[in-house]
Motif scaffolding. Structure first.
Motif, PDB file in Angstrom:
ATOM      1  N   MET A 153     -40.951   1.627 -16.878  1.00 34.24           N
ATOM      2  CA  MET A 153     -42.336   1.320 -16.495  1.00 34.24           C
ATOM      3  C   MET A 153     -42.417   0.049 -15.656  1.00 34.24           C
ATOM      4  N   VAL A 154     -41.689  -0.983 -16.076  1.00 34.28           N
ATOM      5  CA  VAL A 154     -41.732  -2.241 -15.334  1.00 34.28           C
ATOM      6  C   VAL A 154     -41.160  -2.051 -13.931  1.00 34.28           C
ATOM      7  N   VAL A 155     -39.992  -1.415 -13.863  1.00 33.79           N
ATOM      8  CA  VAL A 155     -39.339  -1.240 -12.564  1.00 33.79           C
ATOM      9  C   VAL A 155     -40.207  -0.380 -11.644  1.00 33.79           C
ATOM     10  N   LEU A 156     -40.760   0.690 -12.189  1.00 29.66           N
ATOM     11  CA  LEU A 156     -41.566   1.588 -11.361  1.00 29.66           C
ATOM     12  C   LEU A 156     -42.837   0.901 -10.863  1.00 29.66           C
ATOM     13  N   THR A 157     -43.460   0.115 -11.741  1.00 23.60           N
ATOM     14  CA  THR A 157     -44.675  -0.599 -11.334  1.00 23.60           C
ATOM     15  C   THR A 157     -44.360  -1.575 -10.205  1.00 23.60           C
ATOM     16  N   ASN A 161     -45.782  -1.301  -6.286  1.00 16.00           N
ATOM     17  CA  ASN A 161     -46.649  -2.358  -5.773  1.00 16.00           C
ATOM     18  C   ASN A 161     -45.983  -3.295  -4.785  1.00 16.00           C
ATOM     19  N   ARG A 162     -44.663  -3.405  -4.847  1.00 14.24           N
ATOM     20  CA  ARG A 162     -44.008  -4.433  -4.042  1.00 14.24           C
ATOM     21  C   ARG A 162     -43.176  -3.905  -2.879  1.00 14.24           C
ATOM     22  N   THR A 163     -42.596  -2.721  -3.030  1.00 15.93           N
ATOM     23  CA  THR A 163     -41.652  -2.307  -1.988  1.00 15.93           C
ATOM     24  C   THR A 163     -42.362  -1.549  -0.868  1.00 15.93           C
ATOM     25  N   ARG A 164     -41.664  -1.472   0.260  1.00 18.94           N
ATOM     26  CA  ARG A 164     -42.176  -0.788   1.436  1.00 18.94           C
ATOM     27  C   ARG A 164     -42.407   0.696   1.124  1.00 18.94           C
ATOM     28  N   MET A 165     -41.402   1.315   0.506  1.00 22.25           N
ATOM     29  CA  MET A 165     -41.534   2.740   0.189  1.00 22.25           C
ATOM     30  C   MET A 165     -42.631   2.966  -0.852  1.00 22.25           C
ATOM     31  N   GLY A 166     -42.715   2.063  -1.834  1.00 21.54           N
ATOM     32  CA  GLY A 166     -43.740   2.199  -2.863  1.00 21.54           C
ATOM     33  C   GLY A 166     -45.139   2.119  -2.281  1.00 21.54           C
ATOM     34  N   LYS A 167     -45.320   1.183  -1.352  1.00 23.18           N
ATOM     35  CA  LYS A 167     -46.636   1.059  -0.725  1.00 23.18           C
ATOM     36  C   LYS A 167     -46.928   2.284   0.135  1.00 23.18           C
ATOM     37  N   ALA A 168     -45.895   2.779   0.811  1.00 23.87           N
ATOM     38  CA  ALA A 168     -46.090   3.990   1.617  1.00 23.87           C
ATOM     39  C   ALA A 168     -46.548   5.140   0.718  1.00 23.87           C
ATOM     40  N   MET A 169     -45.978   5.202  -0.493  1.00 19.82           N
ATOM     41  CA  MET A 169     -46.382   6.261  -1.424  1.00 19.82           C
ATOM     42  C   MET A 169     -47.857   6.130  -1.794  1.00 19.82           C
TER      43      MET A 169
END
Lengths: 293, 244
Positions: A153-157, A161-169
């Motif tokens: 949960m921590v890593v996924l959150t 919220n922080r990575t380029r790919m995560g924000k793209a998602m």
């Protein structure tokens, strides 16, 4: 003490549901589809970990890693071959394809590993934790499951919220067209979502079979359906929703079985889902859909 | 011969006889248009004439069934927006479509998605200077901004990729007159700062007053084109689009 023990077991089972539910909810949020083959990826992951440990003599951690990598590839392959060509198709066509994919995985597993259940070995090998002078006993697998879920949960959150790919998602999830206009490669983003979901499914499969060591081709379907329920319960498309929904569902199931009726445990789970959806149709943390003008 | 060829102004964007379909609907029926460097070109026309479809096709959201789109001489039709944006062309879409659940800053960062982190930082500083209101709202969730602020955010977001050609789709839609003036003021400023602009507007009066050249679109075809000032005084245009 019995209550505490049930609660811990409920959180542990719920952690597994949460890991699976994350796959459902992320794929729904980003690709806008229900991947009903997701539960069967869990089963494939468990079988691969089983084979790696039992037949190929790999240490448990390597067995888990093999399952994670293989499921990641499997998830991306399924998306590429079965779902990507249907990007413009109606959602019903995609849903039927997903159900077909689920049967394909189950029957392929039946062909390879047979119908007889395999007994999943104790790969975690951690002693039980004895608390309150031996009154509360928590199994090693239970502890590892809960700990793994917290880490995930921590890593996924952070990832979202922080990575380029995560924000793209997040962008693709909110507005696919606008995301494309930012230069985001939507196909690659969807593929990455399947990769993450399937990798988590492998972990869930490994942990599920460590706690409930019966492995057969249908092992993934019931946890899959319950995790889907958990995702809807928490609000499909919402990552914190899947986490909370999963854990609540696990706790309700175990407490229901312990205090109401063992036979009715599953019925209670689904009854709670129906009640929640009657009161809050978008789930606990689901966004209330605003009509766009 | 080659000398004069090189000196003749090359269009920055050249759309050549594109046809676009939505399923069976023939939405764009052979449109050709050019945008030269440092121009403001506007596309005017009624609702459903195909203005947005034209921009979406150029931006790579839609694929033309036939015809070519050249940007700085290179064919871009059907490449997809993820390859067109880094080439230097960006679209600020109709209805703004900012990411409602992200902060103002995150929205801007997404606009620079195809660029390096250091370049994004530099452009962010530029945007906050040009749009001081966005700086004030930096950490606010975009969905809570007013319509005018969202339009500014959408424009700033489109500028974050440092486009040489910026396409704006109905930037004045749904805004109060005072905000419309403000948005058009920003368009003029951007143009003076060296950005070439292709503007789609229903507010033909405003669009023609800032543009160098204009194309008039009717049901998927270009029916008129020319100098924006000439068109503003053209009787047919006045009757159909300027309400007099």
């Amino acid at each position: 003490m019995a209550f505490l023990s049930n609660l811990v077991n409920g959180i542990s089972l719920g952690s597994i549901y949460a890991m699976i539910a994350l796959g459902y909810t992320m794929v729904y949020g980003i690709a806008k589809m229900l991947n009903f083959a997701h539960g069967d990826v869990i089963m494939v992951g468990a079988y691969l970990a089983f084979c790696a440990a039992q037949y190929w003599g790999m240490p448990p951690l390597v067995a888990l890693l093999i399952a994670m990598v293989a499921c990641t590839v499997l998830g991306m392959t399924i998306e590429k071959l079965a779902y990507a060509p249907l990007r413009q198709a109606t959602s019903l066509a995609v849903l039927i394809t997903a159900i077909g994919m689920s049967y394909l995985l189950q029957n392929t597993a039946l062909l390879i590993w047979g119908a007889n259940p395999k007994v999943f070995p104790d790969l975690i090998g951690l002693d039980s934790l004895q608390l309150f002078g031996g009154e509360l006993v928590i199994k090693g697998a239970t502890l590892v499951t809960i700990a793994a879920n917290i880490v995930i949960m921590v890593v996924l959150t952070l990832f979202i919220n922080r990575t380029r790919m995560g924000k793209a998602m997040r962008c693709v999830s909110e507005d696919r067209g606008a995301a494309e206009l930012m230069g985001i490669n939507v196909n690659r983003t969807i593929s990455a979502t399947f990769a993450i979901g399937s990798c988590l499914a492998a972990v869930a499969g490994f942990l599920l079979c460590s706690s409930y060591p019966m492995l057969q081709p249908t092992t993934g379907s019931m946890p899959g359906i319950k995790a889907f329920t958990a995702a809807v319960f928490g609000g499909i498309g919402s990552i914190p929703g899947a986490m909370i929904g999963g854990i609540l569902l696990g706790v309700i199931e175990i407490l229901g079985k312990a205090y109401v009726s063992t036979e009715l445990g599953d019925a209670i789970v689904f009854a709670v889902l129906i009640i929640v959806l009657l009161v809050r149709p978008t789930g606990l943390l689901g966004k209330v859909q605003r009509e766009k003008v | 011969m080659t000398e004069t060829m090189q000196n003749a102004p090359q269009p920055m964007l050249s759309v050549q006889d594109i046809h676009v379909y939505y399923g069976a609907i023939h939405a764009i029926k052979g449109i050709s248009l050019e945008v030269y460097p440092d121009e403001i070109v506007t596309l005017i026309g009624a609702n459903g004439a195909g203005k947005s479809t034209t921009l979406n096709t150029i931006a790579g959201l839609l694929k033309p069934k036939s015809g070519n789109v050249l940007f700085e001489g290179k064919p871009i039709a059907g490449l997809g927006a993820s390859r067109i944006v880094p080439a230097g062309l960006s679209l600020c879409p109709e209805g703004r479509r900012v990411f409602q659940q992200m902060t103002v800053r995150e929205n801007l960062e997404m606009g620079g998605y195809t660029r390096k982190p250091a370049e994004i930082e530099a452009s962010l500083a530029d945007m906050f200077q040009r749009f001081p209101r966005l700086k004030e709202r930096e950490k606010q969730i975009a969905g809570t901004l007013s319509g005018g602020e969202q339009q500014m955010l959408a424009m700033a977001r489109a500028l974050m990729s440092r486009p040489r050609l910026l396409m704006l789709d109905e930037p004045s839609m749904g805004l109060a007159p005072i905000l419309v003036d403000q948005i058009f003021g920003i368009i003029k400023e951007l143009h003076q700062a060296g950005t070439t602009i292709l503007l789609v507007e229903q507010n033909a009066q405003m669009a023609l007053s800032v543009a160098d050249r204009a194309y008039v679109l009717e049901t998927g075809k270009i029916t008129m084109s020319g100098d924006a000032r000439d068109l503003m005084h053209n009787d047919n245009v006045r009757k159909a689009y300027l309400g007099s």
